[in-house]
Design an enzyme around this catalytic site. Structure first.
Site, mmCIF file in Angstrom:
data_model
loop_
_atom_site.group_PDB
_atom_site.id
_atom_site.type_symbol
_atom_site.label_atom_id
_atom_site.label_comp_id
_atom_site.label_asym_id
_atom_site.label_seq_id
_atom_site.Cartn_x
_atom_site.Cartn_y
_atom_site.Cartn_z
ATOM 1 N N MET A 148 8.988 4.708 4.986
ATOM 2 C CA MET A 148 9.051 3.301 4.585
ATOM 3 C C MET A 148 10.278 3.044 3.710
ATOM 4 S SD MET A 148 6.701 2.154 6.371
ATOM 5 C CE MET A 148 7.242 0.489 5.991
ATOM 6 N N GLU A 149 10.648 4.037 2.914
ATOM 7 C CA GLU A 149 11.837 3.896 2.083
ATOM 8 C C GLU A 149 13.088 3.810 2.961
ATOM 9 O OE1 GLU A 149 9.227 5.751 1.364
ATOM 10 O OE2 GLU A 149 8.667 4.976 -0.612
ATOM 11 N N LEU B 29 0.804 -1.219 0.000
ATOM 12 C CA LEU B 29 0.000 0.000 0.000
ATOM 13 C C LEU B 29 0.840 1.274 0.000
ATOM 14 C CD1 LEU B 29 -2.709 -1.397 2.416
ATOM 15 C CD2 LEU B 29 -2.693 -1.433 -0.080
ATOM 16 N N CYS B 30 2.127 1.146 -0.261
ATOM 17 C CA CYS B 30 3.007 2.313 -0.396
ATOM 18 C C CYS B 30 2.845 2.953 -1.770
ATOM 19 C CB CYS B 30 4.475 1.883 -0.269
ATOM 20 S SG CYS B 30 5.150 2.040 1.378
ATOM 21 N N HIS B 31 2.897 4.268 -1.791
ATOM 22 C CA HIS B 31 2.897 5.002 -3.048
ATOM 23 C C HIS B 31 4.301 4.986 -3.656
ATOM 24 C CE1 HIS B 31 -0.552 6.589 -0.860
ATOM 25 N NE2 HIS B 31 -1.072 6.907 -2.032
ATOM 26 N N ASP C 250 23.244 -12.350 4.908
ATOM 27 C CA ASP C 250 23.561 -13.292 3.830
ATOM 28 C C ASP C 250 25.066 -13.479 3.664
ATOM 29 O OD1 ASP C 250 23.145 -14.851 1.394
ATOM 30 O OD2 ASP C 250 23.855 -13.075 0.335
#
Lengths: 150, 150, 150, 150, 150, 150
Positions: free
Chosen positions: C111-112, C75-77, C126
């Site tokens: 969010m980014e 739901l992120c733009h 990793d």
């Protein structure tokens, strides 16, 4: 804390386990149709659509999308397609797209074939929308699905 | 060397130049329908499909696909969508998906709305294909498209 | 047909409409920490990890992931980031990753920044997992978020 | 703990901040060349390559890749291209690809133009590799870059 | 010309060669936790978060991300996951996400399980950030990893 | 309706069927060269390029791109690479990039090796373009391709 009914295990989204299924040779073919008016069909047939060669661009877009099906459809497994073919046939009242996908794997390829058809048809829509305001996509369905032991 | 007719400028694939168009507030709504048999509709309504909650997964998949339209459709411009909404309505004989996409930009968002619908319907197909062998996608079309100055 | 409670409008997934918000200059900084044992820290510091230069690979992976946040978070733009910086600091007991993202847009970039941190930390995991079996990621959080008019 | 020299700020990978640059109309054109033997050129000119219409597929692949430049090149900013055009010209000894990309944005589009060229040339390579074992890509370079105020 | 120390073979980034490893049945489970305040937990439990059904969206986002791990983590091999499951459990003080990934392949799937957890947690963060300003992600770690001959 | 010559089966884009080919161990190595002026070479050697460590970023970008070759090149099959290595060697007049890709599969990996080279070179271009206006990419070609039975 009580969990909501709809997030019980019964209804929880999950990718089913195909780890115990055999590797098989699998194939699927799907088709779909986009209606076009007569003038649009004529322009496509003469390769006069401003955005370019509709048939070829749609076929390529469909092939590429089929390879990325598992990115688009959340619960699809990633597969290594051994073959994808998209065929867009220009008819009097529109274009019929068919897509055949094949792989050797543990689950079927019908979603890949359907995705190839859908994106080919969407690409036709995109390329013709400047000249045709009444396009509708119909009859997108699976035609055939096979599997055979290696 | 003589070029082939079909690779003349007339038919060459190209993304049209929208650089001189005004930034406008744009919206589009598309819809589509997937036919389901009565038993499948019942299972979805009771959230008993093995792969999970069909309606919710389809809506999310549609939203995500709408944001990636320009990756799928070769000649689409990348847009910054300000809103995407996908609504899947369970009916007696199938599901109707509608998608509304909005942006402020130099070109329309109908392909984003249509892509949202198509991927939502494909996701339904994927989740129900274990129990329903006769699904067909129909009536995928643009319902409305608007633009207004800022 | 009665709809399920959980697919009512109240709980339906949707990308909120940011079309009426002003374009603003936005910035966010997030951080997170991955614990490493002393031997792993030493190997990283001497650039002796078999998979390569852990710090640099992690920083690049974080930058790239931040740009693709809207593909990962449903739901992120989609935003046009004007700046992304990921900084991985080697400490005695692990690595602290910070990410600053900036954009000029209609919604925030936290969010980014968080995605940049998470993927940087996963990349460290990793690259070190062959030599360290007890890594844990902790304290991933937003440090600061700003917006200012243009 | 002492940091390694090569991870000092001086050498740390980062996406430069373009947030204070003006929105400008930007354009860039790049070109490149792939050498082909005479028989391959003839087959392409007659559209007899087994994988399909080389020129068209390459042009479409180049357009699509240009739109995804920021995914491929780690420190490139995401841009909204307003126009991409790839032109593959069949010559006596190979194909020259040119790509023009345009946007309205805060940073230049030369990487997008170069990426369009490179992927178009790689696509030609892929489609012709069954019949031509000596292809080489050369002279990939920027031809022109412009910017102008809005 | 003398090469820089840090670009010697010792420290050069590389994807290790797994070509000589056997195909094995592999599984991994990871977990992580996001702290939420009591009001947020209540809103999620009642499905009243404005962006939608947090648990379901997060689980789907986690599944999709696990499939794309090799795009995010630079030195990860691409794998064909045979199963992915993400489970988000609503607790009194937050949500615990667990992800199990399985494949038949030449290398382990712990990064896929961890990526599924991280993106599920980021999705929760995104959906709740309008109502909760103090969320922190903690305890992201591998719980179990197995491999067995076919 | 008569079909256009160029959309006859002869010239239709298609991914060739590799389903009947044996799984083999496959390897390919490609190389390419980007010319740089002496000052740029010096800055790279001293790790003074503003965007960061050119060699390392280019190598990582090349590895990541090789894994995504089938997304970029329309008619390439998706493969599971068991190994990718990109090596950028700083010379007096530029950088030579080589990429080796390996897989166990039904078709060759030369496109993956070439894509790794091309994106590594493009990344160098991007990172140096602020200080070097005359870079040209040349001599991109396949060096070696092997296959052997398992």
């Amino acid at each position: 804390m009580k969990k909501l009914t709809h997030i019980d295990d019964a209804g929880r989204a999950n990718m089913v386990d195909v780890g115990n299924k055999n590797q098989q040779s699998r194939s699927a073919t799907a088709e779909g149709f986009i209606s076009l008016n007569a003038e649009t069909v004529k322009l496509i047939g003469e390769n006069q659509i401003k955005k370019g060669d509709v048939i070829t661009v749609a076929e390529i877009a469909g092939i590429q999308a089929a390879k990325r099906t598992s990115e688009l459809i959340p619960l699809c497994h990633t597969l290594l397609l051994t073959k994808v073919e998209v065929h867009c046939e220009l008819l009097e009242d529109g274009i019929r797209a068919t897509c055949t996908a094949k792989c050797i794997g543990q689950t079927g390829v019908e979603m890949e074939a359907l995705t190839g058809v859908q994106v080919a048809l969407l690409t036709i829509y995109d390329m013709c929308k400047a000249v045709d305001k009444a396009m509708v996509i119909n009859q997108v369905r699976l035609l055939e699905k096979t599997k055979s032991d290696l």
